[in-house]
Design a protein around this motif. Structure first.
Motif, mmCIF file in Angstrom:
data_model
loop_
_atom_site.group_PDB
_atom_site.id
_atom_site.type_symbol
_atom_site.label_atom_id
_atom_site.label_comp_id
_atom_site.label_asym_id
_atom_site.label_seq_id
_atom_site.Cartn_x
_atom_site.Cartn_y
_atom_site.Cartn_z
ATOM 1 N N LEU A 81 0.827 -1.205 0.000
ATOM 2 C CA LEU A 81 0.000 0.000 0.000
ATOM 3 C C LEU A 81 0.865 1.260 0.000
ATOM 4 C CD1 LEU A 81 -2.993 0.570 -0.121
ATOM 5 C CD2 LEU A 81 -3.033 0.631 2.364
ATOM 6 N N VAL A 82 1.920 1.262 0.803
ATOM 7 C CA VAL A 82 2.853 2.393 0.818
ATOM 8 C C VAL A 82 3.480 2.547 -0.567
ATOM 9 C CG1 VAL A 82 5.044 3.240 1.762
ATOM 10 C CG2 VAL A 82 3.342 2.259 3.281
ATOM 11 N N ALA A 83 3.864 1.435 -1.176
ATOM 12 C CA ALA A 83 4.516 1.482 -2.490
ATOM 13 C C ALA A 83 3.588 2.039 -3.568
ATOM 14 C CB ALA A 83 4.996 0.086 -2.888
ATOM 15 N N VAL A 84 2.352 1.548 -3.627
ATOM 16 C CA VAL A 84 1.454 1.993 -4.704
ATOM 17 C C VAL A 84 0.974 3.421 -4.489
ATOM 18 C CG1 VAL A 84 0.740 -0.341 -5.329
ATOM 19 C CG2 VAL A 84 -0.666 0.985 -3.734
ATOM 20 N N ARG A 85 0.947 3.877 -3.246
ATOM 21 C CA ARG A 85 0.601 5.286 -3.005
ATOM 22 C C ARG A 85 1.705 6.215 -3.493
ATOM 23 N NH1 ARG A 85 -2.173 4.542 2.923
ATOM 24 N NH2 ARG A 85 -4.267 4.097 2.144
ATOM 25 N N LYS A 86 2.935 5.725 -3.474
ATOM 26 C CA LYS A 86 4.081 6.503 -3.951
ATOM 27 C C LYS A 86 4.224 6.388 -5.466
ATOM 28 C CE LYS A 86 7.814 8.890 -3.017
ATOM 29 N NZ LYS A 86 7.771 10.190 -2.403
ATOM 30 N N CYS A 87 4.008 5.178 -5.971
ATOM 31 C CA CYS A 87 4.183 4.903 -7.404
ATOM 32 C C CYS A 87 3.186 3.809 -7.793
ATOM 33 C CB CYS A 87 5.613 4.451 -7.666
ATOM 34 S SG CYS A 87 5.930 3.917 -9.350
ATOM 35 N N GLY A 88 2.102 4.199 -8.438
ATOM 36 C CA GLY A 88 1.036 3.256 -8.767
ATOM 37 C C GLY A 88 1.505 2.065 -9.581
ATOM 38 N N SER A 89 2.471 2.284 -10.450
ATOM 39 C CA SER A 89 2.940 1.183 -11.302
ATOM 40 C C SER A 89 3.733 0.132 -10.526
ATOM 41 C CB SER A 89 3.759 1.711 -12.472
ATOM 42 O OG SER A 89 4.924 2.348 -12.011
ATOM 43 N N SER A 90 4.083 0.412 -9.271
ATOM 44 C CA SER A 90 4.772 -0.600 -8.470
ATOM 45 C C SER A 90 3.845 -1.758 -8.125
ATOM 46 C CB SER A 90 5.371 0.015 -7.194
ATOM 47 O OG SER A 90 4.363 0.509 -6.360
#
Length: 128
Positions: A91-100
């Motif tokens: 969740l932290v990752a996709v909030r920073k970079c959706g393509s992650s």
């Protein structure tokens, strides 16, 4: 070998500055193996790309992985598969970079909440 951020350029045949000399964040390879969690934390806080060089046991540490992912969601790519199953980390990752979202576990790629957060950040995340 010392790790040098991509933004730091050197000419072929030139050695990067020693650890602590500014551009180089990590000491020689033999010292890297002996670094403890606290040392890895300090280095990763300064630059998430150090996670790429961290030993597996430190990459699996969700707190260290979260430090890297907070800086760049794409850091999720360098986290071992078992840690990519953690919903909070993803969740932290996709909030920073959706393509992650592409690096998340298959179960989390199908998680409605996580997909919605990824799409909010990057509409193209739906392709993953």
């Amino acid at each position: 070998l010392a790790w040098v951020p991509p933004s730091f350029s050197i000419r072929i045949g030139q050695r990067p500055p020693p650890f602590g000399g500014g551009a180089s964040l990590l000491p020689e390879t033999s010292i890297i193996r002996s670094m403890d969690r606290a040392a890895w934390h300090d280095v990763i806080v300064r630059d998430w790309r150090a996670l790429k060089l961290a030993p597996r046991k430190h990459k699996c540490d969700l707190r260290l992985a979260a430090e890297a992912v907070r800086q760049a969601g794409s850091a999720l790519e360098h986290v071992p598969a078992e840690a990519r199953e953690d919903p909070a980390l993803v969740l932290v990752a996709v909030r920073k970079c959706g393509s992650s979202l592409r690096y998340a576990s298959p179960d989390l790629q199908a998680n409605k909440q996580i997909v919605l957060e990824a799409v909010k950040q990057d509409g193209m995340a739906l392709q993953f």
